[in-house]
Design a protein around this motif. Structure first.
Motif, PDB file in Angstrom:
ATOM      1  N   VAL A  80      -6.258   9.228   1.018  1.00 41.60           N
ATOM      2  CA  VAL A  80      -6.979   9.657  -0.178  1.00 41.60           C
ATOM      3  C   VAL A  80      -8.436   9.274   0.040  1.00 41.60           C
ATOM      4  N   SER A 117      -5.965  13.586  -0.455  1.00 36.71           N
ATOM      5  CA  SER A 117      -6.522  14.052  -1.716  1.00 36.71           C
ATOM      6  C   SER A 117      -7.992  13.658  -1.736  1.00 36.71           C
ATOM      7  N   TYR A 152      -3.068  18.824   0.880  1.00 33.44           N
ATOM      8  CA  TYR A 152      -2.554  17.694   0.114  1.00 33.44           C
ATOM      9  C   TYR A 152      -1.398  17.057   0.874  1.00 33.44           C
ATOM     10  N   TYR A 156       1.883  11.379  -1.713  1.00 34.14           N
ATOM     11  CA  TYR A 156       1.249  10.883  -2.938  1.00 34.14           C
ATOM     12  C   TYR A 156       1.941  11.364  -4.213  1.00 34.14           C
TER      13      TYR A 156
END
Length: 167
Positions: A80, A117, A152, A156
């Protein structure tokens, strides 16, 4: 005043050994050098004033070299990203989403693979120069963009990096 900006650099991060993952957070710019979190992927966060991806071919001695010397190779990053950015204003484009993650090499023909992300949440305080664009400008090579293979990471959906929550 001396043209050197303090920063954090993450290197040798192919595998994160901490079982719950890793969060690296700084108010400084962060550079991620080489494949990151690609072996036994764990939840990871890289947060900084700005985040720059350096390929696994990066060499500091070539920082100011021409594009024929500063060549990237295919590199993968799984994390991320929480970062700042500059503003687009009249006559000053900031590079858009595709340049929130920053680059410094000649990536022509090479791929930057990103799985994670992107959270672009504040204005960069330190790395806040106007986006220079690509190629060579004023005799100084900036970068040539990679083929961007971005997506993505479904990890997550059920796990979050240390210090973050998920919904």
């Amino acid at each position: 005043s001396n043209g050197v900006m303090p920063c954090i650099r993450l290197r040798n991060g192919t595998e994160i050994s901490n079982a719950i993952g890793l969060s690296v957070v700084s108010d400084l710019p962060v550079y991620v050098e080489g494949d990151y979190n690609t072996v036994n992927t764990k939840p990871a966060l890289v947060a900084g004033d700005a985040v720059t991806f350096l390929s696994k071919n990066w060499q500091d001695k070539n920082s100011y070299a021409a594009d024929s010397v500063r060549t990237a190779v295919n590199t993968t990053y799984k994390t991320v990203i929480m970062t700042g950015n500059t503003l687009t204003t009249a006559g000053s484009y900031n590079g858009g989403l595709e340049n929130v993650l920053r680059f410094l090499e000649n990536w022509s023909g090479d791929t930057a693979t990103f799985r994670g992300s992107i959270i672009d949440i504040w204005r960069s305080e330190l790395a806040n120069s106007k986006w220079p664009g690509t190629g060579t400008q004023g005799g100084l090579f900036r970068y040539n963009p990679p083929t961007r293979d971005w997506g993505y990471d479904p990890i997550y959906r059920t796990q979050s990096p240390p210090g973050m929550t998920y919904v």
